[in-house]
Design a protein around this motif. Sequence first.
Motif, mmCIF file in Angstrom:
data_model
loop_
_atom_site.group_PDB
_atom_site.id
_atom_site.type_symbol
_atom_site.label_atom_id
_atom_site.label_comp_id
_atom_site.label_asym_id
_atom_site.label_seq_id
_atom_site.Cartn_x
_atom_site.Cartn_y
_atom_site.Cartn_z
ATOM 1 N N ASN A 89 0.814 -1.344 -0.129
ATOM 2 C CA ASN A 89 0.006 -0.093 -0.062
ATOM 3 C C ASN A 89 0.959 1.243 -0.185
ATOM 4 O OD1 ASN A 89 -1.691 -2.197 1.643
ATOM 5 N ND2 ASN A 89 -2.957 -0.916 0.626
ATOM 6 N N TYR A 90 1.864 1.099 0.895
ATOM 7 C CA TYR A 90 2.942 2.238 0.882
ATOM 8 C C TYR A 90 4.162 1.983 0.753
ATOM 9 C CZ TYR A 90 -1.450 4.846 2.720
ATOM 10 O OH TYR A 90 -2.728 5.219 2.912
ATOM 11 N N VAL A 91 5.197 2.904 0.355
ATOM 12 C CA VAL A 91 6.658 2.744 0.526
ATOM 13 C C VAL A 91 7.176 4.167 1.067
ATOM 14 C CG1 VAL A 91 8.838 2.338 -0.939
ATOM 15 C CG2 VAL A 91 6.451 1.388 -1.605
ATOM 16 N N VAL A 92 7.926 4.000 2.165
ATOM 17 C CA VAL A 92 8.590 5.186 2.670
ATOM 18 C C VAL A 92 10.076 5.179 2.366
ATOM 19 C CG1 VAL A 92 9.096 6.157 5.062
ATOM 20 C CG2 VAL A 92 6.982 4.812 4.818
ATOM 21 N N ARG A 93 10.397 6.539 1.943
ATOM 22 C CA ARG A 93 11.807 6.767 1.643
ATOM 23 C C ARG A 93 12.778 6.962 2.837
ATOM 24 N NH1 ARG A 93 11.978 10.659 -2.993
ATOM 25 N NH2 ARG A 93 11.604 12.127 -1.822
ATOM 26 N N SER A 94 14.054 6.343 2.775
ATOM 27 C CA SER A 94 14.767 6.567 3.965
ATOM 28 C C SER A 94 15.141 8.014 4.233
ATOM 29 C CB SER A 94 16.115 5.475 3.506
ATOM 30 O OG SER A 94 16.882 5.825 4.554
ATOM 31 N N ALA A 95 15.728 8.596 3.407
ATOM 32 C CA ALA A 95 16.613 10.012 3.470
ATOM 33 C C ALA A 95 15.694 10.833 4.201
ATOM 34 C CB ALA A 95 17.019 10.272 2.112
ATOM 35 N N ASP A 96 14.490 11.105 3.575
ATOM 36 C CA ASP A 96 13.451 12.218 4.098
ATOM 37 C C ASP A 96 11.986 11.575 4.647
ATOM 38 O OD1 ASP A 96 12.567 11.350 1.785
ATOM 39 O OD2 ASP A 96 12.685 13.088 0.836
ATOM 40 N N GLY A 97 11.938 10.338 4.701
ATOM 41 C CA GLY A 97 10.665 9.948 4.963
ATOM 42 C C GLY A 97 9.365 10.270 4.169
ATOM 43 N N TYR A 98 9.886 10.517 2.794
ATOM 44 C CA TYR A 98 8.782 10.675 1.817
ATOM 45 C C TYR A 98 7.805 9.552 1.630
ATOM 46 C CZ TYR A 98 6.893 11.451 -2.910
ATOM 47 O OH TYR A 98 6.234 11.560 -4.180
ATOM 48 N N ILE A 99 6.380 9.590 1.603
ATOM 49 C CA ILE A 99 5.651 8.386 1.464
ATOM 50 C C ILE A 99 4.973 8.377 0.114
ATOM 51 C CG2 ILE A 99 3.532 7.391 2.490
ATOM 52 C CD1 ILE A 99 4.567 8.688 5.107
ATOM 53 N N ALA A 100 4.935 7.381 -0.495
ATOM 54 C CA ALA A 100 4.231 7.032 -1.743
ATOM 55 C C ALA A 100 3.325 6.213 -1.473
ATOM 56 C CB ALA A 100 5.168 6.300 -2.928
ATOM 57 N N GLN A 101 2.086 6.353 -1.953
ATOM 58 C CA GLN A 101 1.069 5.472 -1.735
ATOM 59 C C GLN A 101 0.742 4.660 -3.214
ATOM 60 O OE1 GLN A 101 -3.010 6.574 -0.431
ATOM 61 N NE2 GLN A 101 -3.734 4.393 -0.469
ATOM 62 N N CYS A 102 1.038 3.314 -3.160
ATOM 63 C CA CYS A 102 0.940 2.696 -4.409
ATOM 64 C C CYS A 102 -0.420 2.043 -4.751
ATOM 65 C CB CYS A 102 2.124 1.858 -4.586
ATOM 66 S SG CYS A 102 3.697 2.454 -4.397
ATOM 67 N N VAL A 103 -1.099 1.439 -3.474
ATOM 68 C CA VAL A 103 -2.403 0.561 -3.549
ATOM 69 C C VAL A 103 -3.349 1.345 -2.699
ATOM 70 C CG1 VAL A 103 -3.483 -1.478 -3.365
ATOM 71 C CG2 VAL A 103 -1.098 -1.506 -4.477
ATOM 72 N N GLN A 132 21.544 -3.184 7.030
ATOM 73 C CA GLN A 132 22.058 -1.983 6.907
ATOM 74 C C GLN A 132 21.299 -0.819 7.804
ATOM 75 O OE1 GLN A 132 23.377 -0.631 2.797
ATOM 76 N NE2 GLN A 132 23.584 -3.065 2.263
ATOM 77 N N PRO A 133 21.316 -0.909 8.785
ATOM 78 C CA PRO A 133 20.670 -0.032 9.678
ATOM 79 C C PRO A 133 20.789 1.436 9.589
ATOM 80 C CG PRO A 133 22.381 -1.004 11.243
ATOM 81 C CD PRO A 133 22.550 -1.812 9.930
ATOM 82 N N ALA A 134 21.606 1.857 8.844
ATOM 83 C CA ALA A 134 21.651 3.227 8.620
ATOM 84 C C ALA A 134 20.553 3.858 7.649
ATOM 85 C CB ALA A 134 23.127 3.526 7.595
ATOM 86 N N TYR A 135 19.911 2.630 7.007
ATOM 87 C CA TYR A 135 18.675 3.054 6.320
ATOM 88 C C TYR A 135 17.483 3.592 7.226
ATOM 89 C CZ TYR A 135 20.672 2.288 1.597
ATOM 90 O OH TYR A 135 21.366 2.295 0.444
ATOM 91 N N PHE A 136 17.409 3.119 8.485
ATOM 92 C CA PHE A 136 16.421 3.370 9.164
ATOM 93 C C PHE A 136 16.692 4.632 10.052
ATOM 94 C CE2 PHE A 136 16.183 -1.540 9.789
ATOM 95 C CZ PHE A 136 15.707 -1.724 8.533
ATOM 96 N N THR A 137 16.218 5.638 9.093
ATOM 97 C CA THR A 137 16.703 7.274 9.765
ATOM 98 C C THR A 137 15.627 7.520 10.704
ATOM 99 O OG1 THR A 137 15.666 8.075 7.678
ATOM 100 C CG2 THR A 137 17.758 7.549 7.702
ATOM 101 N N ASN A 138 15.775 8.660 11.437
ATOM 102 C CA ASN A 138 14.816 9.259 12.219
ATOM 103 C C ASN A 138 13.574 9.676 11.341
ATOM 104 O OD1 ASN A 138 16.358 9.242 14.463
ATOM 105 N ND2 ASN A 138 17.151 11.140 14.225
ATOM 106 N N ALA A 139 13.629 10.291 10.148
ATOM 107 C CA ALA A 139 12.741 10.695 9.299
ATOM 108 C C ALA A 139 11.864 9.472 8.987
ATOM 109 C CB ALA A 139 13.328 11.254 8.106
ATOM 110 N N LEU A 140 12.509 8.310 8.460
ATOM 111 C CA LEU A 140 11.814 7.155 8.124
ATOM 112 C C LEU A 140 11.027 6.537 9.369
ATOM 113 C CD1 LEU A 140 12.832 4.148 5.922
ATOM 114 C CD2 LEU A 140 12.400 3.643 8.662
ATOM 115 N N TYR A 141 11.508 6.534 10.451
ATOM 116 C CA TYR A 141 10.633 6.230 11.684
ATOM 117 C C TYR A 141 9.639 7.002 11.888
ATOM 118 C CZ TYR A 141 13.771 2.087 13.370
ATOM 119 O OH TYR A 141 14.617 1.019 13.624
ATOM 120 N N GLU A 142 9.669 8.282 12.002
ATOM 121 C CA GLU A 142 8.934 9.219 12.235
ATOM 122 C C GLU A 142 7.796 9.293 11.181
ATOM 123 O OE1 GLU A 142 10.993 12.807 13.028
ATOM 124 O OE2 GLU A 142 12.046 11.977 14.727
#
Length: 197
Positions: A89-103, A132-142
């Motif tokens: 349904n959704y994809v969250v980008r690592s760097a900035d937490g941008y969210i794409a809704q796909c379904v 690779q835990p570096a992808y789990f950024t503050n922005a992604l979590y939040e």
Amino acid sequence: MHRRRILQGAAATAAAALLPASTRAMASSTAGSTDYPLAHWTPASTANYTASTRPSAYPVECVIIHVTQEMFSDTIGIFQNPAKQVSANYVVRSADGYIAQCVREQDIAWHAGNWDYNTRSVGIEHEGWVDQPAYFTNALYEQSALLTASVCDRYGIPKDREHILGHAEVPGTDHTDPGPNWDWVRYIRLVNLFSAG
């Protein structure tokens, strides 16, 4: 093997064309809109999910957390490729937490590898790799926690580990995501902190 996948994709595309006009119209009428206001509509191929009328057709009872094992843009490309037979349904980008809704949430994304769980869940992919835990950024979590809190609030889903699951916890899966580097304590705390209720 490659030829077989191409043929499977062609068959799925042909099957989608045979859907009743009302189902096709329902899918096309949602173009450009999202269920979550902070998401951006980036539709998956209609060959990669099942049109539905959730929650009337199936109750939405849980959220499933995934890690893409791909870059964000590659994940979107996979979901838009009718031969891939996968979506979330959704994809969250690592760097900035941008969210794409796909379904759309009313439709059934093919993300869990288990039909029963697909029908009853919203799937959220997170850019990165389990090792690779570096992808789990503050922005992604939040941003992901805000999204999950919204889904839980809208469907009355308890905000706990019994209802917010990792892909690895789905019966029958061979996946390990989100993996041991995903901070579940932090994530569930954020989901509850961001809850409207």
